[in-house]
Every structure is written in structure tokens, then in C-alpha cells.
Scaffold this motif. Sequence first.
Motif, short mmCIF file in Angstrom:
data_model
loop_
_atom_site.label_atom_id
_atom_site.label_comp_id
_atom_site.label_asym_id
_atom_site.label_seq_id
_atom_site.Cartn_x
_atom_site.Cartn_y
_atom_site.Cartn_z
N VAL A 199 0.56 -1.18 -0.22
CA VAL A 199 -0.29 -0.20 -0.31
C VAL A 199 0.87 1.17 -0.29
CG1 VAL A 199 -1.72 1.10 1.32
CG2 VAL A 199 -2.15 -1.20 0.88
N ARG A 200 1.98 0.74 0.69
CA ARG A 200 3.07 2.77 0.49
C ARG A 200 3.82 2.42 -0.38
NH1 ARG A 200 8.11 3.66 1.69
NH2 ARG A 200 8.47 5.72 2.67
N ALA A 201 3.67 1.22 -1.21
CA ALA A 201 4.56 1.85 -2.52
C ALA A 201 3.18 2.07 -3.32
CB ALA A 201 5.05 0.14 -3.17
N LEU A 202 2.21 1.51 -3.63
CA LEU A 202 0.97 2.18 -4.37
C LEU A 202 1.58 3.78 -4.01
CD1 LEU A 202 -1.18 1.63 -6.16
CD2 LEU A 202 -2.44 0.97 -4.20
N ARG A 203 1.08 4.51 -2.91
CA ARG A 203 1.25 5.80 -2.64
C ARG A 203 2.30 6.17 -3.49
NH1 ARG A 203 -0.34 4.48 2.70
NH2 ARG A 203 1.98 5.85 3.40
N VAL A 204 3.81 5.66 -2.97
CA VAL A 204 5.03 6.87 -3.59
C VAL A 204 5.06 6.48 -4.67
CG1 VAL A 204 5.05 7.08 -1.39
CG2 VAL A 204 6.57 5.37 -2.07
N ALA A 205 5.69 5.43 -4.85
CA ALA A 205 6.54 4.99 -5.85
C ALA A 205 5.72 5.09 -7.84
CB ALA A 205 6.14 3.38 -6.40
N ARG A 206 5.77 5.21 -8.67
CA ARG A 206 5.15 5.79 -10.12
C ARG A 206 6.01 4.77 -11.02
NH1 ARG A 206 3.41 7.88 -6.36
NH2 ARG A 206 2.45 9.97 -6.11
N THR A 207 6.83 4.26 -11.16
CA THR A 207 7.70 3.30 -12.29
C THR A 207 8.14 1.56 -11.56
OG1 THR A 207 9.93 4.31 -12.06
CG2 THR A 207 8.05 5.89 -13.61
N GLY A 208 7.99 0.60 -12.90
CA GLY A 208 9.11 -0.23 -12.11
C GLY A 208 8.29 -1.34 -11.85
N ALA A 209 7.29 -0.85 -11.73
CA ALA A 209 6.24 -2.66 -11.42
C ALA A 209 5.01 -2.53 -11.88
CB ALA A 209 5.85 -2.46 -10.06
N THR A 210 4.79 -2.02 -13.40
CA THR A 210 3.96 -1.86 -14.32
C THR A 210 2.94 -3.36 -13.99
OG1 THR A 210 4.05 0.44 -14.70
CG2 THR A 210 2.56 -1.02 -16.38
N ASP A 211 3.83 -4.34 -15.12
CA ASP A 211 3.58 -5.83 -14.67
C ASP A 211 2.70 -6.33 -13.77
OD1 ASP A 211 6.15 -5.72 -13.69
OD2 ASP A 211 6.53 -7.45 -15.29
N LEU A 212 3.89 -6.22 -12.74
CA LEU A 212 3.39 -6.79 -11.29
C LEU A 212 1.68 -6.36 -10.51
CD1 LEU A 212 6.29 -7.20 -9.39
CD2 LEU A 212 5.58 -8.82 -11.06
N TRP A 213 1.68 -4.97 -11.34
CA TRP A 213 0.35 -4.05 -11.10
C TRP A 213 -0.64 -5.13 -12.02
CZ3 TRP A 213 -0.21 -3.11 -6.67
CH2 TRP A 213 0.69 -2.14 -5.63
N LEU A 214 -0.23 -5.30 -13.01
CA LEU A 214 -1.50 -5.94 -14.60
C LEU A 214 -1.43 -7.52 -13.89
CD1 LEU A 214 -0.57 -4.03 -17.61
CD2 LEU A 214 -2.23 -3.93 -16.47
N TRP A 215 -0.60 -8.22 -12.88
CA TRP A 215 -1.33 -8.96 -12.83
C TRP A 215 -1.46 -9.48 -11.95
CZ3 TRP A 215 4.17 -12.86 -11.01
CH2 TRP A 215 3.83 -13.71 -11.25
N LEU A 216 -1.62 -8.88 -10.36
CA LEU A 216 -2.43 -8.44 -9.66
C LEU A 216 -3.61 -7.76 -10.41
CD1 LEU A 216 -2.53 -9.29 -6.37
CD2 LEU A 216 -2.20 -6.41 -6.45
N ALA A 217 -3.72 -7.56 -10.88
CA ALA A 217 -5.42 -6.68 -11.11
C ALA A 217 -5.99 -8.06 -12.22
CB ALA A 217 -5.43 -5.42 -12.25
N SER A 218 -5.25 -8.66 -13.14
CA SER A 218 -5.79 -10.00 -14.20
C SER A 218 -6.07 -10.69 -13.53
CB SER A 218 -4.66 -10.29 -15.30
OG SER A 218 -3.89 -10.87 -14.82
N SER A 219 -5.76 -10.94 -11.72
CA SER A 219 -5.98 -12.14 -11.20
C SER A 219 -7.22 -11.73 -10.05
CB SER A 219 -4.60 -12.45 -10.19
OG SER A 219 -3.59 -13.32 -10.78
#
Length: 482
Positions: free
Chosen positions: A271-291
Motif C-alpha cells: 500500500v505504501r509503494a502504491l502511494r509513493v512509487a510511479r514506475t518499475g512494476a507496472t506488469d506486476l500491478w497488471l498481474w495482480l489486477a488480472s488475477s
Amino acid sequence: MLAVPLAPARSVTNRTAYWGRLSPALAALACLTRVPSFVRPLWNPDEGYLAVQAGLLAQGGHLYDTVVDRKPPLLPWLYEAAFAVCGAGSLTPLRVLAVLAQLLTAVLLASLARRRWGDGAGWTAGVLYLLVSVGLNPEDAQAATFEVFILPCTAAAVWCADRGRWTAAGAAVAAAFLTKQTGGAVLLPVVWQLHRQGATRTGLPRLVAGFAVPVLGAALATDPAGFLFWTVTGSAAYAAFAGSELHVLVRASVNTAILGCASAGLLAPVVRALRVARTGATDLWLWLASSAIAVTLGLHFFGHYYLQLTAPLALLATWALRMLPPERRVSAVLTSACCCSLFLAWGLFAPRPELAHAQRLAGALERRTGPTDRVLVWGIHPETYWLAGRSPATRYLTAGLLTNYSGGRDGSQVGEKFAVTGAWPVFRREMDAHRPALVVDDSRGKPYAADRVPSLRRLLAARYEEVGTVDGAVLYARLPGR
């Protein structure tokens, strides 16, 4: 969008030493977290369904014809192969394969994390995944069923895409889809990687071919029309939300809360990373969203659906922990270990009343029928056939396929008219051809009870008489000459 930075290249000697340390540790942890799976003969009806399917296939049955389910073919084939090699009397070989599946998933996640963020991240990802992978009701997390075998396929798809191996990535997506349809959701992060790497022109045809060839092969190896119907087009009524809204919403909330508790060590950094990070794990967020979309599809929210979230969640937590002080990583692992120990204790010691009921019912079937007799268990526990060692009189192994009952629907969407298209004429023909020696009404007050299903009620009245009960299940023996 910035590319994901990769960790510096390492020598072959260092790589060998690294995996020589990490692999045995992950193997030991995988075995430890799966210990509860070996303490019971069976965990849930899905295992029972697969075991009965495997027996029917071994007897010469044909998938999507005389052996049917709404699932793709890989897992029934795996059960059939395991039974052919080790015998059909135990699910222990499948439990071992489930351990190996979890270990392979952890290794692939560790490899992904190490390539992107370094050696320590590989350890973190592999360990966190195995700890959180059992964080559901044990009948969901410990069973050797669909989602457990989806996970290494989805992890392999992302691993291959990360390295630009598009044919292999497509084949891994196909393997996930052919294990369970929702496994195909991993295609979203794979396609994102294809776009990010600028390989659309050359990689897309290879990705499509890698996916299409196994899927078409599976369809041709079974029955193409039956494969399409049972895995894609024939489940509209099953997926409908009407008739079970409150029950489904409660189940979704409970299972989300359970996984949230198991992931307590992971959620805060993510959750903290979601607030402060902007790049670097887009595919992982998409993997979580698709799951998450895969969990939602079908609108049933069974606990085992949530297993698809665990792999991307572990990787995202690993990524997020890199931005925090080292002690936060230790805290996340320790918190996850404590949660894991609670779920292991739940699996080892919690009673399983439905399994005990199925075992008592199977005992009654064994006493009242011979080994070659066919029987009909009218209920949602197909494991009774397997536990009793008796063959079903019909290809429809649960009343759900004939009434649309699943997961606590109320009576508004349950009945003959909501059955799988064309099922009742086939069922009637099978009852005439096989004439079960014993019929068990195991509905126990559920909306699909025999007295609410006219065709079954007429069959029982014309050919059977009540001969006993077992824990509320009613046994009917065939009348002489009928």
C-alpha cells in the motif's frame, strides 16, 4: 514508461552457489507448508470430482462426452496419469505433485525478483510466496486442485515474457488456461511486457502460436464441439449472479478477509509503494489486477479462487520492501511466518464434518452394493463415489450440473430448467441404461432436494423404495424387476 532496471550480471559460479543455497531452503519450506495436505484422504469436492473423472477415463470414458465438467482437460489427465502409475486408492501422488507445483512457483518468482532487484530480493520473493500461499481455509489452500496447478504456469508465463521468450510465454499461458479458464488472465501482463519491450511485430505471432497450438491440440484430443461447450459457452447459468447475491457477497468478504489476515506482513509495504512509487512494476500491478478479475469471474468467490492473487502479491511486496529499511523486510517475513503457522495449525487440527459424512455415506454404499454395481449420489459431494469405490450411473457427477445449484444459491435459480443445456434427456437415458442399484438423496434440505425435482421424484417413485438414512441422506434401493 521507464524500463525495469535489472540487477548486475553474475558469474556462472555465483549463480550456481546462489541456487544451491536457495533451492533446498525453498524445497524444505514448500514441504513444511504442505504438511496438512497429507493428513486427510481428501480436502474438498473438487478433488473428489477429479478422482472420479480419472477413474471414468481409465475405464474408457471420453472427456466432454461420457466424462464431463466445466473445466479444461489438463488436471483430469494429470489425475488419470497419477492413478495409472500409483493406483487410484490415494491422492498422495497428487499431493506430492502439488508440493512440486508450489516449489516451482516459488523458484520462478525468486528468479524474477533476483533478475530485477538482486540476490536478497530472490530470497524474499520465494519465501514470502510460500508463506502466504497457505493463507486460506485449508480445504482451499491444501487441496490438490486447479489453482495450485495454475500458479506455476502463470509464473512461468511472466518469467518467459520478462526474458522475451514469446513462444514459451504463449505456451505457459495456454497451460494455465487448460488447467482452468481463469488462468488465461495472465495474458494481460504478458502482453504488457511484449509492448514494453517493443517486440510486438516479431513477438506477437510467436506468442499467439505458443498459445494456440496447445489449446487447439487439447480440443482435437477430446471433442472440439464438446471442449468449446463445456469450457466456454455452456456455463452462462452457472456464472449468473441472480439467486445468490447475499450469500456470494458474504463469501467474498470472508475470503478476502482471510487472505488479508494471511498477507498482513505484505499489505502495508504494498500500500505504501502504491502511494509513493510511479514506475518499475507496472506488469506486476497488471498481474495482480488480472488475477483479481479472475477471482471475480463467475461471481462465486470460492476461497481457492484467491490463490491466483498470491504470486503477484508476493512479488509486489518484494518490490515494495526494497524502498523500506532492512528491518521492515525482516518484520514482513516474521509476520508472514506467524500467520502461516496459524493456518498450518488450522489445517492440522480443525475438524472436517463434511468429509466424515462422505466417509460414512461411502461405507453405507459399500455395504449395500457390489463392486460392479452402479450408484447415483444426488448431491454435491462426488467424492462419495471414489471413497466407496463405486461407479456413477451418470456422467453428471453432481446435482449442480442438473439443477444449477452451486455454493449456496437460493431456490430462485435452482431447478431442472436451469440445468446444463441438454443434460436431462441424457440423464434419463443413462438411468434407463445403467439402472443404479442404489440412489442416495444427499440434498439434506438444500434447494435441489429430490422432492423439488420432478424427473427425479418420478424416477424414485416408480423404481425405488426407501431403505435407510445416513446423517440425513436418504437411501433408495431398486425394486425387484424395475
